[in-house]
Design an enzyme around this catalytic site. Structure first.
Site, short mmCIF file in Angstrom:
data_model
loop_
_atom_site.label_atom_id
_atom_site.label_comp_id
_atom_site.label_asym_id
_atom_site.label_seq_id
_atom_site.Cartn_x
_atom_site.Cartn_y
_atom_site.Cartn_z
CB CYS A 25 -55.75 49.73 58.87
SG CYS A 25 -56.98 50.84 58.06
CG HIS A 26 -51.19 46.63 61.37
ND1 HIS A 26 -51.06 45.59 61.11
CD2 HIS A 26 -50.30 47.45 61.58
CE1 HIS A 26 -49.85 45.59 60.40
NE2 HIS A 26 -49.12 46.78 60.69
#
Length: 115
Positions: A25-26
């Site tokens: 997700c980053h």
């Protein structure tokens, strides 16, 4: 790399979880939304999604996620996000945040539901 996680989500939709780590997700926004859209497609409406990440606090207070964010910005295209940034990503994928649970670690658990 995110394609590997997308494929796993399709194979095992009973437990949709996105965990802190490289290329999850980053990742840049487009890759993160793509991963979350795969989770939404696999889980279907009403399915729960759990994301374990270091959620950056707003403001000037010190937090390890801010140090990680600076490191990722210097070394590549990844980044840590605030709650509102996660909300934007999740909404773009058809997922709504229910709550963010802090833990005694630098990481939080984002609980969400697929719309």
């Amino acid at each position: 790399m995110h394609e590997l996680f997308e494929a796993q989500v399709v194979r095992s939709p009973d437990a949709v979880a996105v965990v802190h780590g490289e290329q999850r997700c980053h990742s840049p926004d487009a890759a993160a939304v793509s991963l979350l859209q795969s989770a939404a497609k696999a889980g279907g409406p009403g399915a729960r999604v759990l994301i374990v990440e270091a959620v950056m606090p707003d403001g000037d207070e010190p937090h390890v996620a801010k140090t990680i964010d600076l490191t990722m910005l210097a070394m590549g295209s990844g980044k840590e996000r605030t709650r509102s940034e996660y909300e934007s990503l999740l909404n773009a994928a058809g997922i709504s945040i229910d709550r963010v649970v802090s833990t005694p670690t630098p990481y939080s658990i984002i609980e969400a539901t697929i719309d």
